[in-house]
Write a protein that holds these residues in place. Structure first.
Motif, PDB file in Angstrom:
ATOM      1  N   LEU A  31       0.829  -1.208   0.000  1.00  0.00           N
ATOM      2  CA  LEU A  31       0.000   0.000   0.000  1.00  0.00           C
ATOM      3  C   LEU A  31       0.860   1.254   0.000  1.00  0.00           C
ATOM      4  O   LEU A  31       0.528   2.253  -0.643  1.00  0.00           O
ATOM      5  CB  LEU A  31      -0.926   0.001   1.220  1.00  0.00           C
ATOM      6  CG  LEU A  31      -2.190  -0.854   1.112  1.00  0.00           C
ATOM      7  CD1 LEU A  31      -2.868  -0.964   2.474  1.00  0.00           C
ATOM      8  CD2 LEU A  31      -3.158  -0.250   0.093  1.00  0.00           C
ATOM      9  N   ALA A  32       1.971   1.197   0.726  1.00  0.00           N
ATOM     10  CA  ALA A  32       2.848   2.364   0.800  1.00  0.00           C
ATOM     11  C   ALA A  32       3.444   2.707  -0.563  1.00  0.00           C
ATOM     12  O   ALA A  32       3.853   3.851  -0.795  1.00  0.00           O
ATOM     13  CB  ALA A  32       3.960   2.116   1.815  1.00  0.00           C
ATOM     14  N   ALA A  33       3.520   1.705  -1.463  1.00  0.00           N
ATOM     15  CA  ALA A  33       4.074   1.939  -2.797  1.00  0.00           C
ATOM     16  C   ALA A  33       3.025   2.436  -3.786  1.00  0.00           C
ATOM     17  O   ALA A  33       3.339   2.671  -4.952  1.00  0.00           O
ATOM     18  CB  ALA A  33       4.707   0.655  -3.327  1.00  0.00           C
ATOM     19  N   MET A  34       1.782   2.592  -3.327  1.00  0.00           N
ATOM     20  CA  MET A  34       0.690   2.997  -4.208  1.00  0.00           C
ATOM     21  C   MET A  34       0.323   4.460  -4.005  1.00  0.00           C
ATOM     22  O   MET A  34       0.417   4.994  -2.898  1.00  0.00           O
ATOM     23  CB  MET A  34      -0.561   2.146  -3.940  1.00  0.00           C
ATOM     24  CG  MET A  34      -0.414   0.670  -4.192  1.00  0.00           C
ATOM     25  SD  MET A  34      -1.990  -0.181  -3.856  1.00  0.00           S
ATOM     26  CE  MET A  34      -1.461  -1.884  -3.856  1.00  0.00           C
ATOM     27  N   SER A  35      -0.126   5.076  -5.084  1.00  0.00           N
ATOM     28  CA  SER A  35      -0.707   6.413  -5.004  1.00  0.00           C
ATOM     29  C   SER A  35      -2.164   6.303  -4.574  1.00  0.00           C
ATOM     30  O   SER A  35      -2.744   5.202  -4.561  1.00  0.00           O
ATOM     31  CB  SER A  35      -0.622   7.099  -6.365  1.00  0.00           C
ATOM     32  OG  SER A  35      -1.436   6.405  -7.310  1.00  0.00           O
ATOM     33  N   VAL A  36      -2.750   7.420  -4.252  1.00  0.00           N
ATOM     34  CA  VAL A  36      -4.171   7.427  -3.896  1.00  0.00           C
ATOM     35  C   VAL A  36      -5.007   6.929  -5.069  1.00  0.00           C
ATOM     36  O   VAL A  36      -5.959   6.161  -4.903  1.00  0.00           O
ATOM     37  CB  VAL A  36      -4.608   8.845  -3.472  1.00  0.00           C
ATOM     38  CG1 VAL A  36      -6.113   8.895  -3.261  1.00  0.00           C
ATOM     39  CG2 VAL A  36      -3.878   9.273  -2.202  1.00  0.00           C
ATOM     40  N   GLY A  37      -4.612   7.352  -6.271  1.00  0.00           N
ATOM     41  CA  GLY A  37      -5.338   6.913  -7.459  1.00  0.00           C
ATOM     42  C   GLY A  37      -5.280   5.413  -7.642  1.00  0.00           C
ATOM     43  O   GLY A  37      -6.265   4.775  -8.025  1.00  0.00           O
ATOM     44  N   GLU A  38      -4.108   4.824  -7.376  1.00  0.00           N
ATOM     45  CA  GLU A  38      -3.977   3.381  -7.525  1.00  0.00           C
ATOM     46  C   GLU A  38      -4.816   2.647  -6.492  1.00  0.00           C
ATOM     47  O   GLU A  38      -5.446   1.622  -6.807  1.00  0.00           O
ATOM     48  CB  GLU A  38      -2.520   2.949  -7.403  1.00  0.00           C
ATOM     49  CG  GLU A  38      -2.350   1.441  -7.528  1.00  0.00           C
ATOM     50  CD  GLU A  38      -0.913   0.977  -7.607  1.00  0.00           C
ATOM     51  OE1 GLU A  38      -0.688  -0.238  -7.763  1.00  0.00           O
ATOM     52  OE2 GLU A  38      -0.012   1.834  -7.521  1.00  0.00           O
TER      53      GLU A  38
END
Length: 704
Positions: free
Chosen positions: A11-18
């Motif tokens: 999750l930490a590697a994801m953007s809000v959009g992702e």
């Protein structure tokens, strides 16, 4: 707990959009579970399935890849390739398959397409979105490979080459059984749009090759058409995005394009093809960097991505349709980069991950072959460097069609080497067929860098086609997690490990969090000098910067590597080791100044170590407990190999030097207190490294 930690890091590697997109994917998956598949009449123009079938049999309005007339020509041009394809097809008729480094298996009738006979694991036939392939008992890679159905084009070719209906009947027998057991959205075969896309390429191409067989009935055609249409829909609706938009996205878009090109009778083919080509051109620009290197920092995935683009380009060319400039330019610059690495007969690079993935299997090679790829690029785009460095055969003959492209211009010379500044790889060539590579690039692609390894500043070294210092390979994906951990690590690569830690922090088998950043200080290809450093160890409690200078002058047979480890303060504790993984064909014995490297009893290289502090020579081979000292000949298979190096301890700053010199050139001076062939001295502002090796001697000064 470990599963929760992985999700947290992911999750930490994801953007809000992702995050929002992935959440919407749960809704899409639930909707698809309830979705009714359309009939063939609902997906072709005017519901005219009979007309659609006739057009398919006649290959009207579409490019032709596998064709009986072309098969006759290829059989005459490449008799060895023909024999190999026929032998592979006979094994398939007999039910024999082999994937990766696992032993061969026999598919027992009736074939269960969810059964892995190697591990004797039955994958559940439930909604694909509910399957967790990461924690299952079996190796998802094996069952996926079976369900990609990439053997079908081999059977179709054998049918075209011989006219023997056994091959067509076997292909249809497999396809009928697979269709019955694998409804879209159910089972491991449909776990992700990527699998649907890669499989759709093979089904569509094989179906074309079987179009004139009596076994290819209208009912069978319609059943396959429905699945291909659904595969194409999923390739777009469920395509990989954000941090997952790597080679998977290219595979999905290529599947979408191939289905649309080979089946224009589908009502959605036109708009689907336009979307696929637009996005493939974009991905070619993004995933093949301006210097031709692959953005994923994995040689095998660059080859795989290129093969996917190549299949689409070949079909567009066969249809006399323009290939998007972004795709052609990407294929050509990638081919020129690959050609610079492999030269005329140099070992194939092994950096980064490698899952042995094929875009389309048109020959019997167990793994994708870079020289086959180069020949095919030359046949499709006319790139002269690809054509010159490639090896023509059945694959390039099929993809190039009846009128392969004519090379436009002269091939690029190999010269003294190449610096791919965007991808971060330096190639230095020298006398005697010496080829050295050094990694001065990023860890990987996008926010997870899934297929990169912790190998900043790592070297490889080959002489006259023989690998000396080699990358040990990917090792494993799911079958042996401990092997994967080791083979991705810094310790497994020809660089420096500090405090027993990796340069970058792993967050999971396909996830990196903290990443080492490389700064290039100097690259002089003509002079054979590379100087770079990385900050991966500055995160440690005792922060250290690793700098490496390599001297490999084109006219000298010697290679000098100087590693400078600089702490954040004068009292920073430094514990480090160099590692030089050797090819498994090589053996070592300890010599007076380092390690003597032998091949079949013949001394081929002296490896000499020195430091400005006391050091300990190290060597390990095939150690089961630690996983060190291995070389992966295939995914999920390995051979024992010598890893040699030197371990040091110091404070503030430590300098380690390693020299690779031909046998019989080292000098020593008895009676001299500094009588070793490799000497390191350090004062306040200069490091002086002296290699005494006759005509190969080197004196290198490094300013601090």
């Amino acid at each position: 707990m470990r599963k929760l930690e992985w999700y947290s890091r992911r999750l930490a590697a994801m953007s809000v959009g992702e995050i929002a997109w992935r959440a919407s994917g749960v809704v899409r998956a639930a909707r698809d579970e309830r979705r009714r598949l359309p009939t063939a009449a609902e997906i072709v123009a005017d519901g005219a399935t009979a007309t659609a079938f006739d057009g398919f049999r006649a290959a009207d309005g579409r490019p032709v890849l596998l064709d009986r007339a072309r098969a006759a020509t290829i059989a005459d041009e490449y008799p060895d390739g023909l024999a190999a394809v026929l032998a592979a097809a006979e094994r398939l008729v007999d039910g024999r398959v082999q994937f990766f480094g696992y032993p061969a298996a026999r598919l027992v009738e009736p074939i269960d397409w969810s059964h892995d006979p190697v591990a004797d694991v039955h994958w559940p036939r439930i909604a694909s979105g509910r399957l967790n392939h990461r924690s299952a008992a079996g190796d998802a890679k094996w069952i996926w490979e079976l369900n990609r159905l990439q053997h079908l084009p081999l059977l179709a070719q054998a049918y075209l080459f011989t006219g023997d209906e056994r091959f067509a009947e076997t292909a249809w027998h497999h396809l009928d059984g697979w269709l019955a057991q694998s409804p879209p959205g159910h089972g491991i075969a449909w776990r992700g749009a990527f699998e649907a896309g890669v499989r759709a390429i093979s089904i569509a191409v094989a179906l074309q090759g079987l179009r004139d067989s009596p076994a290819t009935t209208r009912d069978r055609y319609e059943a396959v058409l429905v699945v291909l249409d659904e595969s194409a829909r999923r390739c777009w609706d469920d395509r990989s995005r954000y941090s997952s938009a790597n080679n998977h996205l290219v595979g999905e878009l290529a599947g979408l394009a191939v289905v649309s090109l080979l089946h224009p009778e589908l009502t959605e083919s036109g708009p689907r093809l336009a979307r696929a080509l637009r996005h493939l051109a974009h991905e070619a620009r993004a995933q093949i960097l301006p210097d031709g290197a692959g953005a994923e920092q994995a040689f095998a995935y660059q080859l795989f991505t290129g093969d996917l683009l190549l299949v689409v380009a070949a079909l567009l060319r066969a249809a006399d349709r323009p290939v998007p400039e972004g795709m052609t330019a990407g294929l050509d610059r990638s081919a020129r980069y690959l050609a610079a690495l492999v030269g005329d007969d140099d070992p194939v690079p092994r950096y980064g991950d490698d899952d042995e993935g094929f875009a389309l299997r048109l020959d019997d090679a167990p793994v994708p072959d870079v020289r086959t790829h180069l020949a095919a690029v030359g046949a499709v785009t006319g790139d002269p460097t690809a054509a010159a460095r490639g090896r023509a055969g059945v694959t390039s003959a099929w993809l190039g069609g009846s009128e392969p492209a004519t090379p436009h211009g002269e091939p690029e010379p190999l010269g003294a080497g190449r610096h791919a500044a965007d991808g971060g790889l330096v190639v230095l060539r020298g006398d005697g067929g010496r080829v050295l590579t050094m990694d001065v690039g990023p860890l990987g692609y996008l926010s997870i860098a899934a297929h990169g390894h912790a190998d900043a500043l790592a070297l490889t070294l080959a002489v006259d086609g023989r690998e000396i210092v080699s990358d040990p390979g990917a090792g494993s994906y799911y079958g042996h997690p401990d092997r994967r951990r080791v083979h991705r690590s810094t310790r497994a690569h020809a660089t420096v490990e500090v405090a027993g830690a990796d340069q970058s922090t792993t967050g999971g088998p396909f996830l990196w969090t903290d990443r080492a950043q490389v700064r290039v200080r100097r690259v002089d290809v003509a002079g054979g000098v590379v100087d770079a450093e990385h900050d991966g160890y500055t995160r440690l409690a005792d922060p250290v910067v690793h700098r490496r200078r390599v001297v490999a002058a084109p006219g000298s047979p010697a290679v000098l590597v100087v590693d400078v480890l600089t702490g954040a303060a004068a009292d920073t504790r430094i514990e480090a080791r160099t590692t030089w993984p050797l090819h498994p064909d090589l053996d070592v014995i300890c010599g007076p100044a380092g390690h003597l490297v032998h091949a079949a009893g013949t001394l081929v290289m002296d490896v000499v170590h020195a430091a400005d502090v006391p050091f300990t020579r190290e060597e390990v081979r095939g150690d089961e407990a630690s996983g060190l000292g291995w070389w992966a000949d295939r995914l999920e298979s390995r051979l024992p190999a010598c890893w040699i190096g030197a371990a040091v301890r110091g404070t503030g700053r430590v300098v380690v030097a390693t020299a690779f010199v031909p046998p019989g050139t080292l000098e020593s001076r008895p009676g001299d207190p500094l009588d070793g062939p490799l000497l390191v001295t350090v004062d306040e502002d200069t490091i002086l490294v002296t290699l005494r090796a006759g005509d190969a001697s080197i004196v290198e000064r490094i300013a601090l």
